[in-house]
Design an enzyme around this catalytic site. Structure first.
Site, mmCIF file in Angstrom:
data_model
loop_
_atom_site.group_PDB
_atom_site.id
_atom_site.type_symbol
_atom_site.label_atom_id
_atom_site.label_comp_id
_atom_site.label_asym_id
_atom_site.label_seq_id
_atom_site.Cartn_x
_atom_site.Cartn_y
_atom_site.Cartn_z
ATOM 1 N N TRP A 194 17.819 -24.343 0.544
ATOM 2 C CA TRP A 194 16.691 -25.270 0.661
ATOM 3 C C TRP A 194 17.222 -26.680 0.523
ATOM 4 O O TRP A 194 18.065 -26.961 -0.331
ATOM 5 C CB TRP A 194 15.636 -25.021 -0.415
ATOM 6 C CG TRP A 194 14.555 -26.080 -0.346
ATOM 7 C CD1 TRP A 194 13.496 -26.108 0.499
ATOM 8 C CD2 TRP A 194 14.490 -27.284 -1.126
ATOM 9 N NE1 TRP A 194 12.758 -27.266 0.301
ATOM 10 C CE2 TRP A 194 13.355 -27.999 -0.681
ATOM 11 C CE3 TRP A 194 15.289 -27.838 -2.132
ATOM 12 C CZ2 TRP A 194 12.983 -29.228 -1.223
ATOM 13 C CZ3 TRP A 194 14.924 -29.066 -2.679
ATOM 14 C CH2 TRP A 194 13.771 -29.735 -2.231
ATOM 15 N N GLU B 185 14.939 -21.646 3.650
ATOM 16 C CA GLU B 185 13.598 -21.884 3.092
ATOM 17 C C GLU B 185 13.010 -23.188 3.617
ATOM 18 O O GLU B 185 13.634 -24.246 3.511
ATOM 19 C CB GLU B 185 13.688 -21.940 1.562
ATOM 20 C CG GLU B 185 12.383 -22.265 0.872
ATOM 21 C CD GLU B 185 12.551 -22.405 -0.629
ATOM 22 O OE1 GLU B 185 11.550 -22.723 -1.309
ATOM 23 O OE2 GLU B 185 13.682 -22.213 -1.138
ATOM 24 N N LYS C 108 9.811 -26.185 3.984
ATOM 25 C CA LYS C 108 8.871 -26.886 3.128
ATOM 26 C C LYS C 108 7.982 -27.762 3.997
ATOM 27 O O LYS C 108 8.394 -28.206 5.070
ATOM 28 C CB LYS C 108 9.603 -27.742 2.089
ATOM 29 C CG LYS C 108 8.682 -28.261 0.996
ATOM 30 C CD LYS C 108 9.448 -28.784 -0.206
ATOM 31 C CE LYS C 108 8.489 -29.180 -1.333
ATOM 32 N NZ LYS C 108 9.188 -29.620 -2.540
ATOM 33 N N ASP D 53 8.031 -19.638 0.583
ATOM 34 C CA ASP D 53 7.671 -20.122 -0.742
ATOM 35 C C ASP D 53 6.169 -20.388 -0.775
ATOM 36 O O ASP D 53 5.634 -21.071 0.089
ATOM 37 C CB ASP D 53 8.445 -21.394 -1.068
ATOM 38 C CG ASP D 53 8.209 -21.889 -2.494
ATOM 39 O OD1 ASP D 53 7.056 -22.243 -2.803
ATOM 40 O OD2 ASP D 53 9.172 -21.948 -3.276
ATOM 41 N N HIS E 290 4.896 -24.040 -0.156
ATOM 42 C CA HIS E 290 5.504 -24.868 0.885
ATOM 43 C C HIS E 290 4.724 -24.906 2.187
ATOM 44 O O HIS E 290 5.300 -25.099 3.264
ATOM 45 C CB HIS E 290 6.938 -24.409 1.132
ATOM 46 C CG HIS E 290 7.870 -24.777 0.023
ATOM 47 N ND1 HIS E 290 9.241 -24.640 0.097
ATOM 48 C CD2 HIS E 290 7.618 -25.281 -1.222
ATOM 49 C CE1 HIS E 290 9.788 -25.046 -1.036
ATOM 50 N NE2 HIS E 290 8.814 -25.425 -1.849
ATOM 51 N N HIS F 37 9.656 -16.724 -2.500
ATOM 52 C CA HIS F 37 9.607 -17.434 -3.769
ATOM 53 C C HIS F 37 8.132 -17.528 -4.130
ATOM 54 O O HIS F 37 7.378 -18.281 -3.502
ATOM 55 C CB HIS F 37 10.215 -18.829 -3.658
ATOM 56 C CG HIS F 37 11.687 -18.860 -3.899
ATOM 57 N ND1 HIS F 37 12.419 -20.013 -3.869
ATOM 58 C CD2 HIS F 37 12.563 -17.866 -4.193
ATOM 59 C CE1 HIS F 37 13.685 -19.739 -4.132
ATOM 60 N NE2 HIS F 37 13.795 -18.447 -4.327
ATOM 61 N N ASP G 42 2.468 -28.550 -3.855
ATOM 62 C CA ASP G 42 3.583 -27.703 -4.294
ATOM 63 C C ASP G 42 3.925 -28.001 -5.751
ATOM 64 O O ASP G 42 4.969 -28.557 -6.071
ATOM 65 C CB ASP G 42 4.787 -27.951 -3.383
ATOM 66 C CG ASP G 42 5.980 -27.081 -3.740
ATOM 67 O OD1 ASP G 42 5.768 -25.972 -4.244
ATOM 68 O OD2 ASP G 42 7.126 -27.530 -3.519
ATOM 69 N N ASP H 296 4.180 -25.827 -8.371
ATOM 70 C CA ASP H 296 4.994 -24.832 -9.082
ATOM 71 C C ASP H 296 4.429 -24.445 -10.442
ATOM 72 O O ASP H 296 5.145 -24.398 -11.437
ATOM 73 C CB ASP H 296 6.436 -25.321 -9.220
ATOM 74 C CG ASP H 296 7.120 -25.446 -7.865
ATOM 75 O OD1 ASP H 296 7.310 -24.417 -7.213
ATOM 76 O OD2 ASP H 296 7.440 -26.580 -7.451
ATOM 77 N N ASP I 232 9.510 -18.834 -8.441
ATOM 78 C CA ASP I 232 9.940 -20.233 -8.465
ATOM 79 C C ASP I 232 8.805 -21.098 -9.011
ATOM 80 O O ASP I 232 7.963 -21.581 -8.265
ATOM 81 C CB ASP I 232 10.334 -20.697 -7.058
ATOM 82 C CG ASP I 232 10.948 -22.089 -7.069
ATOM 83 O OD1 ASP I 232 11.144 -22.644 -8.168
ATOM 84 O OD2 ASP I 232 11.230 -22.632 -5.982
#
Length: 418
Positions: free
Chosen positions: A184, A225, A227, A258, A261, A285, A293, A295, A325
């Protein structure tokens, strides 16, 4: 009633739909979750010249007791793993190298800098996964790395990513289980670009050069990955979903999805079945975006249940590499790992207990009334009794009892840290 008695009663409710609950628990034992080490230290790493976090990533909160040494981080991971049922994996970033005080730049890292991690993984019967770290570095301060217009900077990051693949291959050989190496990068622009194509050409060329070095896929599997945006790259990200989906399919690499993302109304659960039509494997993820995003720690919400269902109902437990993640510094970090990982496993258990074949038949016959009714009724089936029994069988705390273990560890171990 005892946990066993509750389990036997719950079993009967699921078994009337043809679900063999004992077989389900055996299946669940075989599914590893890749637990990200960076929740434990707020993505700090252990480089001698540690840099301020960058790359559009932000960790908020200042809960006391974060890990500040490799030994502390491994100890914290061990504690979390003791509270999570099953045998799992640990996911490392390149910044977690141990260089004994020597300044080693990212393009010079070697397997020897991760020997302690490998020895620890062997001791704890864990697999390891890996990520090159293309952020929090002077050569990434303008937000560009593998797509940088400066060839010297691109070459630096190519060398770093290539070295990371070699380290991952070393992990795989030492631990007899293939390592997933996920790439990434933060590359993008804050404002509207005048040229979207040229940076993507450079990224493609950089990836081609990185992957031109053959690595034994028995020991290392490559993933890329995408985004949507990041802090400082709000208008344009070079490695978009379409870019990496095309690259992965054309070059036989894994696409990593992810949860955070994509656009706020997009969900990765809806992408899993499409990707599995064209790719033998897929990587995830799993995180929890709150408006962006962000997390957040994974909770057992609708999307997490759907992710589990999409993996299970499509027979993809051995095709989807599940990683986590998230990074929350506002709560106890061991609790964050425990909550998130246990919830990921709960979503898989929920999916395995669902009579998926019968529900598929209802859809094919156009019986949408019964399909909806049953899907809703299953939400209040005694899933918790099955989960409690599974935890007991796997010798980890049942219910919220695990929190007492975390509190004790915080008082005895984490409170003494600076």
């Amino acid at each position: 009633m005892t946990i066993k008695e509750n389990y036997e009663i719950a079993k009967k409710q699921y078994e009337k739909w043809g679900v063999n609950v004992d077989d389900v628990l055996q299946q669940l034992k075989q599914v590893p979750i890749s637990i990200h080490c960076w929740q434990g230290d707020d993505i700090g790493g252990f480089e001698v010249n540690q840099q301020e976090l960058s790359g559009g990533i932000d960790v908020t909160g200042n809960y006391p007791g974060k890990a500040t040494t490799p030994e502390e981080l491994r100890s914290d991971l061990e504690k979390a793993l003791s509270l999570i049922p099953g045998k799992h994996r640990v996911n490392l970033h390149a910044i977690y190298a141990e260089t004994d005080g020597e300044v080693v730049d990212r393009d010079e890292i070697e397997p020897k800098h991760f020997e302690n991690w490998v020895n620890w993984a062997k001791k704890n019967d864990l697999g390891l996964d890996f990520n090159p770290t293309l952020f929090s570095h002077p050569k990434a301060e303008d937000g560009l790395t593998l797509a940088h217009p400066n060839k010297e900077i691109r070459d630096f990051w190519i060398r770093h990513t290539s070295a990371s693949r070699k380290i991952a291959e070393y992990f795989g050989k030492e631990l007899s289980t293939s390592t997933l190496t996920n790439i990434w990068i933060p590359d993008g622009y804050k404002d509207i670009p005048s040229d979207r194509l040229t940076p993507r050409k450079r990224l493609k060329e950089s990836l081609d050069e990185i992957f031109s070095v053959e690595i034994d896929e028995k020991y290392n599997v490559d993933a890329v990955e995408s985004k949507l945006f990041g802090i400082g790259s709000e208008a344009y990200v070079v490695g978009s979903h379409e870019f990496y989906m095309g690259y992965a399919l054309k070059n036989d690499k894994l696409l990593l999805l992810d949860s955070g993302h994509y656009h706020p109304t997009e969900v990765i659960s809806n992408k899993i079945s499409s990707m599995l039509l064209y790719s033998d494997e897929l990587a995830l993820h799993v995180s929890r975006p709150v408006r962006w995003d962000s997390d957040h720690v994974v909770i057992l919400d609708d999307e997490l249940r759907e992710i589990g269902l999409e993996i299970v109902r499509n027979g993809a437990l051995d095709k989807v590499r599940i990683g986590l993640d998230f990074f929350d510094a506002s709560i106890n970090r061991i609790a964050a790992w425990t909550i998130g990982t246990r919830n990921m496993i709960k979503s898989l258990l929920y999916a395995l207990l669902t009579p998926n074949e019968y529900l598929k038949e209802l859809q094919e016959k156009g019986n949408f009334t019964e399909r909806l009714a049953l899907m809703e009724e299953l939400k209040t089936y005694p899933f918790g009794a099955i989960w409690d029994y599974y935890c007991e069988q796997m010798d980890v705390p049942v219910g919220e009892v695990w929190l007492n273990e975390v509190k004790k560890y915080e008082e005895v171990v984490m409170a003494k840290r600076k």
